[in-house]
Design an enzyme around this catalytic site. Structure first.
Site, PDB file in Angstrom:
ATOM      1  N   HIS A 528       0.825  -1.210   0.000  1.00 59.00           N
ATOM      2  CA  HIS A 528       0.000   0.000   0.000  1.00 59.00           C
ATOM      3  C   HIS A 528       0.859   1.261   0.000  1.00 59.00           C
ATOM      4  CE1 HIS A 528      -3.279   2.600   2.138  1.00 59.00           C
ATOM      5  NE2 HIS A 528      -3.190   2.866   0.864  1.00 59.00           N
ATOM      6  N   HIS A 533       1.536   4.825  -2.936  1.00 56.66           N
ATOM      7  CA  HIS A 533       1.696   6.211  -2.481  1.00 56.66           C
ATOM      8  C   HIS A 533       3.102   6.765  -2.761  1.00 56.66           C
ATOM      9  CE1 HIS A 533      -2.028   6.987  -0.054  1.00 56.66           C
ATOM     10  NE2 HIS A 533      -2.091   5.672  -0.144  1.00 56.66           N
ATOM     11  N   HIS A 719      -3.965   0.618  -6.431  1.00 55.26           N
ATOM     12  CA  HIS A 719      -4.269   1.257  -5.153  1.00 55.26           C
ATOM     13  C   HIS A 719      -5.658   0.890  -4.666  1.00 55.26           C
ATOM     14  CE1 HIS A 719      -5.680   4.548  -2.475  1.00 55.26           C
ATOM     15  NE2 HIS A 719      -4.520   4.291  -1.905  1.00 55.26           N
ATOM     16  N   ASN A 723      -6.398  -0.852  -1.066  1.00 60.61           N
ATOM     17  CA  ASN A 723      -6.863   0.144  -0.100  1.00 60.61           C
ATOM     18  C   ASN A 723      -8.298  -0.069   0.370  1.00 60.61           C
ATOM     19  OD1 ASN A 723      -6.383   2.882   1.279  1.00 60.61           O
ATOM     20  ND2 ASN A 723      -8.309   3.195   0.193  1.00 60.61           N
ATOM     21  N   ILE A 868      -6.796   8.885  -1.065  1.00 58.63           N
ATOM     22  CA  ILE A 868      -7.034   8.684   0.365  1.00 58.63           C
ATOM     23  C   ILE A 868      -6.101   7.589   0.841  1.00 58.63           C
ATOM     24  CG2 ILE A 868      -8.844   6.961   0.077  1.00 58.63           C
ATOM     25  CD1 ILE A 868      -8.746   9.720   2.785  1.00 58.63           C
TER      26      ILE A 868
END
Length: 868
Positions: A528, A533, A719, A723, A868
């Site tokens: 993750h 990110h 993602h 997520n 997010i």
């Protein structure tokens, strides 16, 4: 396009325009999250909002008069210096009340420009803000340009008082040009704007600035506050390499000159912060608020309610969803004004906070304990892309044997063959029936340090068998810990086998828990955080520094960057920082990001392509006769099967897009902006891996197509897959614990006797504790939600106004239509009961790669970006 049009516009002609903007949002995330500590969370929210309202002077009427000035710039007529002529200054005139395309919080204003005969066609404009308060400029549309029609400028940018800028704010029309095709009068404007965005690399960045620059991860620790909060610098070394983050320029730490000091304000380029009214403004605010105020209050309330530090039974855990946490009146009054917590309060009169029931236990409360569900989540859970095909036996290690001894697995053939349906281990390997979830090499070098804290853990290997019915079953779990005489003696390992009754069944459940704890940590810190990110942020920085807003690749990638630097900066402040949420609730603790840096050593950009990843892990083989050119060796592999559909559609869209603008490979090599972008991305953004040959040279259309597809896949579908299942799977802490606090009990010990007498209590004493569970639930519930105005794959901000190329608009519509077709296909797959891995014992269909979603906690939907 513009040649020969000079003089088409009559002298004195008035060009009418419409400006769309948003006033400074009173819920602007930066204003909220930079608020200093105030009395209670409710006081914090209301105090900050009230303060913003009290100081704001930007009512709609304040935009009229001489508050906002605009000047058009010609794309076809030069001023003698080679730059496009600049028109006369004009101001906003009146509020437009009947514009049907206005979005939430947006306002429209009329404007008229004087445009003389020799000015040609507008291609850009300057804007000046003379008010003290910034506003968010959405767009400018010019109407009835003679012999041309309308021109649209999609801006989406914060505009501060003009005195704050060293150079005037400029915006370009929504036309798309390769650098060599830019109209002559706009060339210098294009170059100057990019130079402004790069800055000079010095000084501390200020809120209003738009400068994109790089730095290493040297702001995770806070050694000036406490020595235990010191953290090593990630990036800039071979021992701890890392992608770069956005540079803030804050002063160096006094106690560690290599580290940056911390402060409430974390700079990010102004247009990377939320400029749209969205519920994630509050979601992000809640993340910070929760870590600093809410969670301590809830933990205190828990201690008062239960008067004990542990859950005693699985029913105690279910009470978080069924009965809720009874809260003191003062805690209730402080939490209730916050939207998320308002949703969680029970409505039956009880003074309690109740979490949503996680999807994994909505239908079958105990199915998570089954072996089938344990292995199904390896291919359809929240971390579905780690499992590998076993191609050698026994499994070996890549760790340095001089440092760590012989780490070859102790799992033997006699452990496996009784459950191989008559096959030998060699036959099972030959027929592609054995797989492994290997969390040994990542954690073993850190185990001694981790086990010196309150946590107790093992390196784990789990061997899995592909059964005739297409489902997976675990055959053995190996738990390894360092040798008491030293690392170089190799591990001390034990092998555990499946059992379904007596104390052996409880030991097997614990063995699975140790494996899942490692998977939870690897998921959160690597799958993750690192692999979506962190690795995407350098692309965002390099794009803004070297690809003009009118460059086709900038336009292609822009939607996939939305809000990412913002959420990453927040993460460095409250999630992945020293003693932040992740360090406090996950096994890796204070070594969390350091361990992810060690994993980054093996990161390969080209292997982030889904097909390449599947082949590398041995779960697929190349097969030209199969769809997508691959044959899955686990045929019913929900993440892979659904992912390949999404991957192929993204790649088809990118290929059509790139081929439209680049007619040859030579055009790629000759694109100065693209070459500068790629060079800096490789040499600086991912500079610790700059010498890797797999980056390629970015000289062909295929290289560009492949790179853009990988990037879009990573920011959107990958993602989404790792997520939005966090709460649905991990919100039930028994299913995905994040900590282990005791070793496996040994026969004859009091812990073993407790396990025999009260297995649930012993299990709960071993995994994530009550306080950490509450923190986990609060945070991942927020992280698993979609915002109210989320933009999903196949959607774009501003409708069709992002480009003036009609063929590209049509291609993008086809992309969206294809995604809608895929969604229907995936729904049909989930209705096929012969595909047992798609819903499993928990009766929970795999929906994480459905492209669309509603707002909230939906367990589906692929947003364009890591938002997010």
């Amino acid at each position: 396009m513009f040649s020969g049009v000079t003089g088409l516009i009559n002298r004195g002609h008035k060009v009418k325009g419409t400006v769309v903007l948003m006033q400074k949002n009173v819920l602007d995330v930066n204003a909220l999250t930079s608020a200093k500590s105030v009395g209670g969370i409710a006081g914090g929210a209301l105090g900050v909002v009230g303060g913003v309202i009290g100081t704001a002077v930007d009512t709609l009427t304040s935009f009229l008069g001489r508050s906002v000035a605009l000047r058009l710039i010609s794309a076809t007529s030069s001023d003698g210096s080679g730059k496009g002529k600049v028109g006369k200054q004009t101001f906003l005139e009146g509020i437009v009340t009947s514009l049907p395309t206005l979005g939430a919080g947006q306002s429209a204003f009329n404007v008229h420009f004087e445009w003389d005969t020799d000015m040609g066609i507008p291609g850009a404009f300057y804007i000046e803000n003379f008010m003290q308060v910034e506003f968010f400029l959405v767009s400018l549309t010019l109407e009835d340009i003679p012999n041309h029609g309308s021109i649209h400028f999609l801006c989406n940018s914060w505009v501060y008082n003009s005195k704050k800028y060293k150079s005037d704010r400029i915006f370009f029309a929504n036309k798309t040009y390769l650098p060599s095709e830019t109209p002559g009068p706009l060339v210098k404007y294009r170059e100057e704007e990019l130079k402004t965005l790069r800055g000079d690399g010095t000084g501390e960045r200020q809120e209003h600035e738009r400068i994109y620059d790089y730095d290493v991860y040297n702001d995770l620790g806070d050694p000036d506050s406490n020595a235990r909060l010191a953290r090593p610098v990630l990036g800039g070394s071979t021992t701890l390499p890392y992608p770069r983050r956005g540079r803030t320029g804050r002063k160096k730490s006094k106690k560690d000159p290599k580290s940056e000091s911390r402060s409430d304000f974390v700079y990010l380029p102004r247009d990377e912060s939320f400029g749209h009214l969205k519920s994630s403004d509050f979601l992000v605010y809640i993340l910070k608020s929760a870590s600093q105020n809410v969670i301590p209050k809830l933990q205190s309330a828990l201690r008062l309610q239960f008067n004990q530090p542990e859950f005693n039974s699985f029913d105690d855990v279910r009470g978080l969803y069924d009965g809720g946490i009874k809260l003191p009146t003062d805690t209730l009054s402080q939490l209730s004004p916050i939207p998320l917590f308002k949703e969680l309060f029970r409505t039956d009169g009880e003074q309690a906070l109740k979490f949503p029931t996680p999807k994994v236990v909505q239908v079958e409360q105990s199915a998570w304990m089954t072996d089938e569900e344990f292995t199904r989540e390896m291919i359809a859970g929240v971390n579905p892309h780690i499992i590998k095909r076993l191609q050698e036996f026994p499994p070996k290690s890549k760790l340095d044997s001089q440092l760590y001894g012989d780490n070859t697995s102790t799992i033997a053939k006699q452990h496996l063959e009784p459950n191989l349906g008559g096959l030998t281990v060699e036959q099972a390997i030959q027929h592609n029936r054995l797989f492994i979830l290997d969390h040994h090499d990542t954690i073993f070098p850190y185990l001694r340090k981790i086990n010196a804290t309150d946590t107790k853990a093992y390196a784990t290997r789990t061997i899995i068998f592909l059964q005739d019915n297409g489902t997976l079953k675990p055959l053995a779990i190996e738990l390894s810990k360092p040798h008491p005489r030293g690392d170089n003696y190799g591990p001390v390992s034990n092998v555990y086998l499946p059992a379904n009754q007596g104390v052996e069944a409880s030991i097997w459940l614990l063995a699975k828990a140790y494996a899942v704890v490692n998977d939870s940590c690897f998921h959160q810190l690597v799958s993750h955080w690192l692999n979506t990110h962190a690795v995407v942020e350098p692309f965002i920085i390099a794009t803004n520094r070297h690809l003009s807003v009118v460059h086709p690749i900038h336009k292609l990638l822009l939607p996939h960057y939305r809000d990412t630097m913002n959420i990453n900066s927040l993460a460095r402040n409250v999630l992945v920082n020293a003693e932040g949420i992740i360090e406090s609730t996950f096994l890796w603790g204070g070594y969390s990001l350091e361990m992810s840096a060690v994993v980054y050593k093996d990161w390969v950009f080209t292997e982030q392509a889904l097909p390449a990843d599947l082949v590398k892990r041995g779960v697929a083989v190349k097969d030209s006769s199969s769809p997508h050119g691959l044959r899955l060796l686990i045929e019913d592999y929900p993440y892979a099967a659904d992912g390949l559909e999404i991957w192929a559609t993204i790649k088809s869209w990118v290929q059509e897009y790139v081929s439209f603008y680049y007619k040859s490979d030579a055009a790629i090599a000759q694109d100065a902006e693209l070459q500068a972008f790629w060079k800096e991305l490789v040499e600086v953004g991912h500079g610790d891996k700059k010498n890797e040959p797999w980056w390629g040279k970015m000289k062909t259309r295929q290289e560009l197509i492949d790179s853009c597809t990988i990037l879009i896949w990573t920011a959107s579908a990958l993602h989404a897959a790792v997520n939005f299942g966090q709460y649905p799977y991990g919100g039930y802490i028994l299913n995905r614990p994040t900590l282990s606090r005791r070793f496996m009990p040994e026969k004859g010990s009091p812990e073993y006797d407790e396990l025999a007498k009260n297995p649930q209590k012993a299990y709960l004493k071993t995994i994530t504790g009550k306080n950490e569970t509450l923190t986990d639930l609060t945070i991942i519930e927020v992280l698993s939600r979609h915002a109210s105005d989320e933009l999903y794959l196949g959607q774009r901000d501003g409708g069709n106004g992002w480009t003036s190329d009609a063929q590209i608009i049509q291609a993008f519509k086809r992309f969206g239509n294809k995604l809608a077709e895929i969604e229907q296909k995936l729904i049909q797959r989930n209705n096929d009961e012969t595909l047992r891995n798609r819903y499993g014992p928990v009766k929970m269909p795999y929906t994480l790669l459905y492209p669309s979603s509603e707002e909230g906690l939906t367990f589906r939907g692929i947003p364009n970006s890591i938002s997010i």
